[in-house]
Each structure stands twice: as C-alpha cells, then as structure tokens.
Design a protein around this motif. Structure first.
Motif, PDB file in Angstrom:
ATOM      1  N   LYS A   1       0.855  -1.131   0.049  1.00 44.60           N
ATOM      2  CA  LYS A   1       0.064  -0.031   0.041  1.00 44.60           C
ATOM      3  C   LYS A   1       1.022   1.260   0.003  1.00 44.60           C
ATOM      4  CE  LYS A   1      -4.330  -1.618   2.236  1.00 44.60           C
ATOM      5  NZ  LYS A   1      -5.018  -1.673   3.380  1.00 44.60           N
ATOM      6  N   SER A   2       1.984   1.310   0.690  1.00 39.87           N
ATOM      7  CA  SER A   2       2.880   2.539   0.918  1.00 39.87           C
ATOM      8  C   SER A   2       3.566   2.813  -0.328  1.00 39.87           C
ATOM      9  CB  SER A   2       3.718   2.014   2.275  1.00 39.87           C
ATOM     10  OG  SER A   2       4.522   1.139   1.804  1.00 39.87           O
ATOM     11  N   THR A   3       3.971   1.815  -0.900  1.00 42.89           N
ATOM     12  CA  THR A   3       4.920   2.201  -2.251  1.00 42.89           C
ATOM     13  C   THR A   3       4.405   1.850  -3.499  1.00 42.89           C
ATOM     14  OG1 THR A   3       5.918  -0.094  -2.255  1.00 42.89           O
ATOM     15  CG2 THR A   3       6.873   1.672  -0.781  1.00 42.89           C
TER      16      THR A   3
ATOM     17  N   ASN B   1      -0.312  21.428  -4.019  1.00 43.31           N
ATOM     18  CA  ASN B   1      -1.677  22.196  -4.437  1.00 43.31           C
ATOM     19  C   ASN B   1      -2.813  21.277  -4.739  1.00 43.31           C
ATOM     20  OD1 ASN B   1      -1.034  25.226  -5.745  1.00 43.31           O
ATOM     21  ND2 ASN B   1       0.860  23.642  -6.192  1.00 43.31           N
ATOM     22  N   ILE B   2      -2.630  19.959  -4.514  1.00 45.53           N
ATOM     23  CA  ILE B   2      -3.808  19.104  -4.581  1.00 45.53           C
ATOM     24  C   ILE B   2      -4.341  18.987  -3.351  1.00 45.53           C
ATOM     25  CG2 ILE B   2      -2.843  17.703  -6.481  1.00 45.53           C
ATOM     26  CD1 ILE B   2      -2.099  15.468  -4.478  1.00 45.53           C
ATOM     27  N   ASP B   3      -5.611  18.594  -3.322  1.00 47.08           N
ATOM     28  CA  ASP B   3      -6.545  18.671  -2.117  1.00 47.08           C
ATOM     29  C   ASP B   3      -6.243  17.362  -1.549  1.00 47.08           C
ATOM     30  OD1 ASP B   3      -8.340  18.515  -0.252  1.00 47.08           O
ATOM     31  OD2 ASP B   3     -10.103  19.359  -1.277  1.00 47.08           O
ATOM     32  N   LEU B   4      -5.376  17.281  -0.414  1.00 50.25           N
ATOM     33  CA  LEU B   4      -5.218  15.898   0.024  1.00 50.25           C
ATOM     34  C   LEU B   4      -6.214  15.239   0.817  1.00 50.25           C
ATOM     35  CD1 LEU B   4      -1.406  16.394   1.195  1.00 50.25           C
ATOM     36  CD2 LEU B   4      -2.374  15.294  -0.839  1.00 50.25           C
ATOM     37  N   SER B   5      -7.464  16.022   1.201  1.00 51.82           N
ATOM     38  CA  SER B   5      -8.283  15.375   1.770  1.00 51.82           C
ATOM     39  C   SER B   5      -9.359  14.668   0.860  1.00 51.82           C
ATOM     40  CB  SER B   5      -9.544  16.495   2.361  1.00 51.82           C
ATOM     41  OG  SER B   5      -9.937  17.458   1.408  1.00 51.82           O
ATOM     42  N   LYS B   6      -8.959  14.990  -0.477  1.00 52.12           N
ATOM     43  CA  LYS B   6      -9.661  14.318  -1.599  1.00 52.12           C
ATOM     44  C   LYS B   6      -8.696  13.081  -2.277  1.00 52.12           C
ATOM     45  CE  LYS B   6     -12.934  17.687  -3.403  1.00 52.12           C
ATOM     46  NZ  LYS B   6     -13.320  18.465  -4.437  1.00 52.12           N
ATOM     47  N   TYR B   7      -7.629  13.443  -2.331  1.00 51.35           N
ATOM     48  CA  TYR B   7      -6.709  12.231  -3.206  1.00 51.35           C
ATOM     49  C   TYR B   7      -5.655  12.121  -2.447  1.00 51.35           C
ATOM     50  CZ  TYR B   7      -9.649  15.002  -6.528  1.00 51.35           C
ATOM     51  OH  TYR B   7     -10.650  15.483  -7.295  1.00 51.35           O
ATOM     52  N   GLU B   8      -4.934  10.970  -2.866  1.00 47.92           N
ATOM     53  CA  GLU B   8      -3.890  10.405  -2.227  1.00 47.92           C
ATOM     54  C   GLU B   8      -2.660  10.399  -3.499  1.00 47.92           C
ATOM     55  OE1 GLU B   8      -4.411   6.488   0.057  1.00 47.92           O
ATOM     56  OE2 GLU B   8      -6.261   6.867  -0.339  1.00 47.92           O
ATOM     57  N   TYR B   9      -1.625  10.071  -3.119  1.00 45.81           N
ATOM     58  CA  TYR B   9      -0.507  10.201  -4.103  1.00 45.81           C
ATOM     59  C   TYR B   9       0.565   9.201  -3.776  1.00 45.81           C
ATOM     60  CZ  TYR B   9       2.404  13.414  -1.402  1.00 45.81           C
ATOM     61  OH  TYR B   9       3.236  13.654  -0.142  1.00 45.81           O
ATOM     62  N   GLN B  10       1.299   8.657  -4.736  1.00 49.98           N
ATOM     63  CA  GLN B  10       2.452   7.936  -4.477  1.00 49.98           C
ATOM     64  C   GLN B  10       3.585   8.744  -3.648  1.00 49.98           C
ATOM     65  OE1 GLN B  10       4.618   6.270  -7.974  1.00 49.98           O
ATOM     66  NE2 GLN B  10       4.646   4.307  -6.946  1.00 49.98           N
ATOM     67  N   GLU B  11       3.825   8.347  -2.397  1.00 55.86           N
ATOM     68  CA  GLU B  11       4.554   9.316  -1.801  1.00 55.86           C
ATOM     69  C   GLU B  11       6.017   8.746  -1.676  1.00 55.86           C
ATOM     70  OE1 GLU B  11       3.414   9.900   2.242  1.00 55.86           O
ATOM     71  OE2 GLU B  11       1.142  10.095   1.686  1.00 55.86           O
ATOM     72  N   ARG B  12       7.042   9.626  -1.654  1.00 54.19           N
ATOM     73  CA  ARG B  12       8.320   9.424  -1.505  1.00 54.19           C
ATOM     74  C   ARG B  12       8.743   8.340  -0.211  1.00 54.19           C
ATOM     75  NH1 ARG B  12       8.373  14.803  -3.179  1.00 54.19           N
ATOM     76  NH2 ARG B  12       9.745  14.938  -5.290  1.00 54.19           N
ATOM     77  N   GLN B  13       9.786   7.512  -0.149  1.00 54.58           N
ATOM     78  CA  GLN B  13      10.022   6.919   1.023  1.00 54.58           C
ATOM     79  C   GLN B  13      11.665   7.247   1.338  1.00 54.58           C
ATOM     80  OE1 GLN B  13       7.798   4.416   2.160  1.00 54.58           O
ATOM     81  NE2 GLN B  13       6.560   5.222   0.510  1.00 54.58           N
TER      82      GLN B  13
END
Length: 363
Positions: free
Chosen positions: A104-106, A261-273
C-alpha cells in the motif's frame, strides 16, 4: 486537442545535431558510432559494466529472459500491478508468470509475499520499479540469494531512481530500460539491457543479432532475433542522456508542485520513501472511491487535461485470468489510480491550474 497532454518529450539538446550527423554519414541503420557511444554512456551513468541497446523496452525484457535461459516449465514471480509487457515477456519464452500483490505504501511488489510464491519451478523474480518508485531491493535480493533465483529488474519507468543511494537496474542479474516517447529519456522507440555479468552480456548480443556466430561470417548457431537499435535512435538517446539530470530535476519540481496544490482530503498520491529516490516518471493520484474515477477523468478531459488510468492488474486480464486470484492492494490501486500530466516542460502555474480543476470536482 488537449491543452495539457499526459506526456510529451523534451527534445532540448543535441538531438538534431546528432541525427543530422547520422544522415550525412549514411550510418542510419543498426551500425554506426552512436550505438556504441550511447551504450557506453548509459552503462557509465548507472555505474554498471555492460549495456546493449535494443529496438524497444518490450524486446529488452524478452532478451533478458532468453539470456537467462528461462523457458517452458519455469515460473517467474512478478507484480500484477504493472504494464502488460512485463508479464508478456515471461509468456514469450513459454514460462509461467506467478503474480504477487503490491504494498500500500509504495505501490511496488510486496517482498513479504514473494517467499510464499516460490516453488521448485521458480526460476526468477521480475521486479518492476513502477512509476519511478523503487521496489525494496534489499529484501528481494536476500530472498533471491536464499533460494538461488535470478533477479530481473524492469526499469522502464525508473531511469534515475535509486534505492539506498544505488541506481535501480544495478541490483539484479540483468535489467531492462525503455526509451519510448513518454519515458524520461526517449529514442522514439528503443530500450537497453544492462548487466554486470560478462556471459549474460555476450548472450544478449548473440540473441539480439539474429544468432550470428562470432567467428564465422553469415553462420548462425542459435535461433536469434532482430532486436537491434538503429544508429539514429541511439543518436537521439545519447543527446537525451546528456540532459538526464535536468529531466529528473524537472520531474521533482512537477511532483512537488502537485503535492503542494492538490487537495489531500480528496486524493492520495504515490509518496516518497526515506530509503529511496523517486523520479516520478508519472505523478499519480488515487481517488477515494473507484466509482469516482471515470467521472473525474471526464471532468478533466472536458477541461482539456489528458489523464491515464493506473495500470490494470494483469491477473484480471482475459489471457491471464484462467485461474481466479485476488490481489487486493493491486486491485484497489488499479481501480482508483490516475496518471496526471507529468512532462518536464509543464510550468508551475499550469500545474496549479490543473490542481484547481482537479480540486473543483465534486464541489
């Protein structure tokens, strides 16, 4: 016509100069100085011993399978969340793909699940560094060593990506790259196979050049293939490679601007590790609910913003779904994910505009 396509190449260096040199010299096919120059420069950029160019990223994977001697009766463990070419390359040689779920995380293949997939027929693990993120290669290599398995790295989307400070493509036995028009560096169509193993390198060269015997003219001693890159493509690739650091820096800027700039209450993104360097080949988001995705994509399209769905898990496709399987994380990502415009020339103010339209959906 899209105002913001999902990707476009940046031909900002010596591409025209090098291609014109090919034309003026008449070296336009699969011989010429740019092929060797590109291969040597590419190997040097990775700090790996050997690189051999091919005509696209799919045949690079096929060639890696051939070089390793993978064939009928063999199994290759591979992520299900990947582009179809990764899995098809296993089928090309008559081997069987064994699908593995994602973290899930990566969003990468979950190393914790690999060992449970290993059987007496397992020959290799095919790692795919998806969307510019790196798989946990420390755990993969530990498992491969424990069980005597080959490791193939598919780095089509991950040139410049690093794990623990080391370039992906330099961990496994053999690795592949793609230079399609939407990749971080492009040759239009093209690919590369890299390895530190001299024997694998020689086998790749042998198979990709019609199986031509080394010391006898027009004598072929294996069933070979014509997988060679042209000198013109290599000339473009060399010019692109000279600007790789710039392209990677711009990818970081594009990703950072989206994240701000994206609304993080609406969207997730592929985060850096923290243990890896993510090159963000594509900046990708997840909607909250799978049923919202196509509506959002239609909203963006209406505003002339092109998107792509995340790759559909391969185990759900007809030719690979004869045996019912569930890979819950990959399926969830595959149904909810969207690739956003991610090219180097995309300006900060343009990304802000995209995000405003993105964030307005559902309001």
């Amino acid at each position: 016509m899209y105002k913001y396509p999902v990707y476009q190449p940046a031909l900002i260096g010596k591409e025209q100069e090098y291609v014109l040199d090919c034309l003026q010299s008449n070296w336009i096919s699969s011989k010429g100085e740019y092929i060797g120059r590109f291969e040597e420069a590419f190997a040097a950029s990775l700090k790996i011993k050997h690189a051999t160019s091919v005509c696209n990223g799919t045949v690079a994977l096929h060639l890696a399978m051939l070089a390793l001697g993978i064939g009928p009766g063999d199994e290759v463990i591979t992520p299900t969340l990947t582009y179809i070419a990764s899995v098809n390359s296993i089928s090309y040689v008559g081997a069987t793909p064994v699908f593995c779920d994602s973290e899930k995380s990566t969003w990468q293949m979950d190393p914790a699940l690999i060992e449970g997939k290993i059987t007496k027929n397992t020959k290799a693990i095919l790692v795919v560094h998806l969307y510019g993120q790196a798989t946990n290669m420390a755990e993969v290599m530990q498992l491969a060593k424990k069980h005597g398995l080959f490791v193939i790295e598919d780095c089509a989307e991950a040139i410049g990506t690093k794990f623990l400070g080391k370039a992906v493509g330099t961990f496994g036995d053999i690795s592949t790259f793609s230079f399609f028009g939407n990749k971080t560096i492009t040759t239009g169509e093209g690919g590369m196979v890299v390895t530190n193993d001299e024997t694998l390198f020689e086998r790749c060269k042998h198979f990709k050049g019609q199986g031509l015997a080394k010391h006898r003219e027009y004598w072929h001693d294996v069933v070979g293939y014509n997988f060679r890159m042209t000198n013109i493509a290599a000339a473009i690739g060399l010019a692109q490679l000279e600007n790789l650091s710039y392209f990677v820096e711009e990818k970081q800027r594009v990703a950072d601007t989206y994240i701000k700039n994206i609304d993080l209450s609406k969207y997730e993104y592929q985060e850096r590790q923290t243990d890896r360097f993510h090159t963000y080949w594509m900046f990708s988001i997840l909607v909250k609910n799978a049923e919202d995705r196509e509506g959002l994509r239609a909203h963006l399209k209406m505003n002339k913003i092109e998107t792509r769905p995340l790759f559909y898990p391969v185990h759900t496709m007809p030719m690979y779904s004869q045996r019912f399987q569930r890979h819950i994380v990959a399926e969830d990502l595959g149904w909810r994910g969207i690739n956003l415009p991610s090219y180097p020339a995309l300006l900060d103010e343009q990304i802000v505009e995209i995000c405003q339209i993105l964030n307005s959906y559902g309001n």
